[in-house]
Design a protein around this motif. Structure first.
Motif, mmCIF file in Angstrom:
data_model
loop_
_atom_site.group_PDB
_atom_site.id
_atom_site.type_symbol
_atom_site.label_atom_id
_atom_site.label_comp_id
_atom_site.label_asym_id
_atom_site.label_seq_id
_atom_site.Cartn_x
_atom_site.Cartn_y
_atom_site.Cartn_z
ATOM 1 N N ALA A 1 0.838 -1.201 0.000
ATOM 2 C CA ALA A 1 0.000 0.000 0.000
ATOM 3 C C ALA A 1 0.871 1.249 0.000
ATOM 4 O O ALA A 1 1.914 1.306 0.658
ATOM 5 N N GLY A 2 0.434 2.252 -0.752
ATOM 6 C CA GLY A 2 1.107 3.540 -0.746
ATOM 7 C C GLY A 2 0.645 4.400 0.413
ATOM 8 O O GLY A 2 -0.174 3.979 1.242
ATOM 9 N N ASP A 3 1.139 5.607 0.478
ATOM 10 C CA ASP A 3 0.776 6.519 1.563
ATOM 11 C C ASP A 3 -0.712 6.839 1.576
ATOM 12 O O ASP A 3 -1.272 7.157 2.627
ATOM 13 N N ASP A 4 -1.345 6.743 0.413
ATOM 14 C CA ASP A 4 -2.774 7.044 0.327
ATOM 15 C C ASP A 4 -3.644 5.827 0.634
ATOM 16 O O ASP A 4 -4.874 5.896 0.559
ATOM 17 N N GLY A 5 -3.032 4.708 0.958
ATOM 18 C CA GLY A 5 -3.779 3.506 1.278
ATOM 19 C C GLY A 5 -4.112 2.645 0.080
ATOM 20 O O GLY A 5 -4.593 1.518 0.248
ATOM 21 N N ASN A 6 -3.868 3.144 -1.115
ATOM 22 C CA ASN A 6 -4.125 2.373 -2.331
ATOM 23 C C ASN A 6 -2.901 1.539 -2.700
ATOM 24 O O ASN A 6 -1.802 1.733 -2.175
ATOM 25 N N ASP B 1 0.335 0.423 -4.279
ATOM 26 C CA ASP B 1 1.488 1.038 -4.934
ATOM 27 C C ASP B 1 1.967 0.031 -5.982
ATOM 28 O O ASP B 1 2.616 -0.959 -5.632
ATOM 29 N N THR C 1 5.964 10.640 -12.995
ATOM 30 C CA THR C 1 5.794 9.789 -11.812
ATOM 31 C C THR C 1 7.060 8.999 -11.510
ATOM 32 O O THR C 1 7.469 8.865 -10.354
#
Length: 596
Positions: free
Chosen positions: A287-292, A294, A375
């Motif tokens: 998971a990334g920092d946004d919770g989604n 990565d 990105t």
């Protein structure tokens, strides 16, 4: 034969001596067979040696042929056994990648163990010993089936010996020394039955083992090998291939069934779905920092996080440090940058929006340099490499990208002629202008040859999903599971899904494309192009990269020109390796593969 034959090779192959693990144990080479099978320790060491025949696939220079002979990869060394094969300079006597004898040694080792382990008095007399004997016997049975499958993958129909040990000192005219090859479908059925039998006495998953035993056979490993085997057997090369109609044994027995059988696809789909339905495996996700999800870290870390939920079977020790990472690292930190990716593979990656580079309406731009950071790229990157899907940046190191090293610091890859890893003044440079970035640990210290030890993943869950949807698309086109599981992989990769409404042929192309990208540089592409019968289209002719003979800076446009680096030869007979001529000379009933 009363001495251990000794472990069939008198343990001269001390293959795994670097680590203190189950696989490293070797008994004294002066022991007799009787003594070996009276002792728990020596019996375990005998089994450990059988595991040593599980080939280390990390070495691409001289190890296995499956990446170096594919259209995705290049090894630029003329001394590599792949080089003469790629230019068409080989025959049955060449000896390149001759694994026939080694795998039969492993088969013999496993069979000897199966036949004698019940004699172990120490194991029989200890608490839990009889159950341990059953497990060890199942491990040996798995190994034997695994070795047969690897022979089948490379050579087609092989000689099945079963539980018989053929004495090494028999006369050359003895019938046992002149056994014929077994028809392909019968080989498949035998291997499947052995895997099914072994699975009944094995722990389900490596999580049911102690950490010391990771890498040993499990029920899931049996199921994974069975799934790959049945997928290959259902594919066009072995399912209705009339080009093999004249391949028969001396007694007239056909070695290939040339009639198409749709139920083979059903069988393959079920084998993969059985793994899915265990409901204990999954696609590895970070998971990334946004919770989604990565997508970059999720894909990268499958290979850097040992024994995660996607791993089905792995070799506990490997050459991932030396020579794999050594041959992917830039020269300024002591690397020999040579494990190369072709332009064909580079062009196969989609853009971040899920478009192919040649698809109508694509957002791909090839020429010029970016004006702003992206990105995964910085300003000044050649546009060909900007705005590509996340798996591209994990797998491909291109001119101007950075080698992933926390220990040696950021190292910019310079593949132009005068660059730090370029053509001038060195034999170690990527002839394609690209280096493999996948499966490189950023914590390895290449400069001081201190590499992070980790297992080499041989089978993983994403392959099972791709096998399932491929087989299901052939046996039940339009089934909703096809898009569901294919899109699960694309979701993890950060890409939009494919429509459920696609027809069978278009879905087939999408599945094959996804398999190429998701499983890139995992030694599977070679088998895929052959079993699909497209290798004569993909593996011969001009092979492309960047113009590594030009350029004096990262922004020199002379370098960024598509250039032929090699012209490869592919003939029909290359769909199967030749049976080694030395084996043909010894066995009067051994029939050579077509074209050889």
């Amino acid at each position: 034969m009363k001495r251990i034959y000794l472990l069939l090779t008198t343990f001269s192959l001390l293959l795994l001596q670097a680590c203190n693990s189950f696989f490293d144990q070797m008994p004294d080479d002066q022991l007799t067979l009787d003594l070996v099978f009276q002792s728990k320790q020596y019996s375990e060491e005998f089994l450990a040696h059988a595991y040593s025949y599980v080939r280390d696939e990390a070495d691409r220079k001289g190890g296995v042929p499956f990446d170096p002979l594919s259209d995705d990869f290049d090894v630029p060394y003329s001394e590599s056994p792949a080089y003469p094969l790629n230019i068409g300079n080989w025959n049955a006597a060449s000896g390149n990648y001759n694994f026939w004898q080694d795998y039969y040694r492993g088969i013999r080792q496993a069979t000897y163990f199966i036949l004698h382990i019940d004699e172990n008095r120490e194991l029989q007399g200890m608490a839990g010993g009889p159950q341990l004997i059953k497990q060890y016997k199942a491990e040996a049975r798995f190994l034997r089936a695994f070795f047969y499958f690897n022979l089948l993958r490379q050579y087609g129909p092989v000689i099945l010996i079963g539980d018989e040990i053929i004495e090494s000192d028999l006369d050359g005219n003895d019938p046992k020394m002149n056994l014929p090859r077994t028809p392909y479908d019968a080989c498949v059925d035998y291997i499947v039955s052995e895997l099914d039998l072994a699975a009944t006495d094995l722990p389900l998953h490596f999580t049911a083992q102690s950490e010391r035993d990771y890498g040993r056979a499990t029920k899931i490993a049996c199921m994974a090998v069975k799934s790959r085997l049945l997928l290959y057997a259902a594919s066009p090369q072995f399912n209705g291939n009339t080009e093999y109609v004249d391949v028969v044994n001396p007694d007239g027995t056909p070695l290939f069934n040339t009639q198409y059988n749709a139920t083979k696809w059903e069988r393959a789909a079920k084998a993969a779905k059985d793994l899915i339905d265990l409901d204990i495996l999954g696609l590895y996700k970070v998971a990334g920092d946004d919770g989604n999800i990565d997508p970059y870290r999720s894909y990268r870390d499958i290979f850097l996080t040992p024994w995660n939920n996607e791993v089905l079977f792995a070799r506990k020790s490997s050459d991932l440090g030396w020579p794999y990472e050594k041959h992917t690292a830039p020269r300024p930190i002591g690397g020999w940058p040579s494990y190369s990716i072709t332009q064909q593979l580079v062009d196969a990656y989609e853009t971040a929006s899920g478009k192919r580079i040649d698809e109508p309406g694509t957002d791909y731009v090839e020429n010029g340099f970016s004006q702003a950071d992206g990105t995964y790229t910085e300003a000044g990157t050649y546009m060909m490499y900007v705005n590509r899907e996340p798996r591209f940046y994990v797998t491909v190191l291109y001119n101007g990208s950075y080698y992933p090293s926390r220990v040696n610091g950021d190292q910019r890859m310079e593949f132009f002629r005068t660059g730090s890893s370029g053509r001038d003044g060195a034999r170690d440079y990527p002839h394609t202008g690209y280096i493999v970035g996948k499966n490189i640990s950023p914590n390895s210290d290449v400069r001081n040859s201190q590499f992070i030890s980790r297992p080499y993943v041989l089978y993983r869950y994403a392959e099972v999903l791709l096998s399932y949807v491929e087989a299901l698309n052939e046996s039940s086109p339009g089934h909703p599971d096809i898009a569901t599981y294919l899109n699960a992989i694309r979701e993890r990769a950060g890409l939009p899904g494919v429509p459920q409404s696609l027809g069978q042929s278009e879905m087939r192309e999408r599945i094959r494309h996804e398999r190429r990208i998701e499983l890139a540089i995992e030694n599977l592409r070679w088998s895929d192009t052959r079993r699909w019968k497209i290798a004569d289209q993909t593996d011969g002719g001009e092979f492309w990269g960047m113009n590594t003979g030009a350029g004096t800076s990262l922004h020199d446009p002379a370098y960024y020109q598509r250039t032929v680096f090699e012209r490869r030869v592919f003939r029909k007979e290359y769909y199967l390796f030749p049976i080694p001529q030395s084996e043909m000379d010894r066995n009067s009933n051994l029939v050579q593969n077509p074209g050889w």
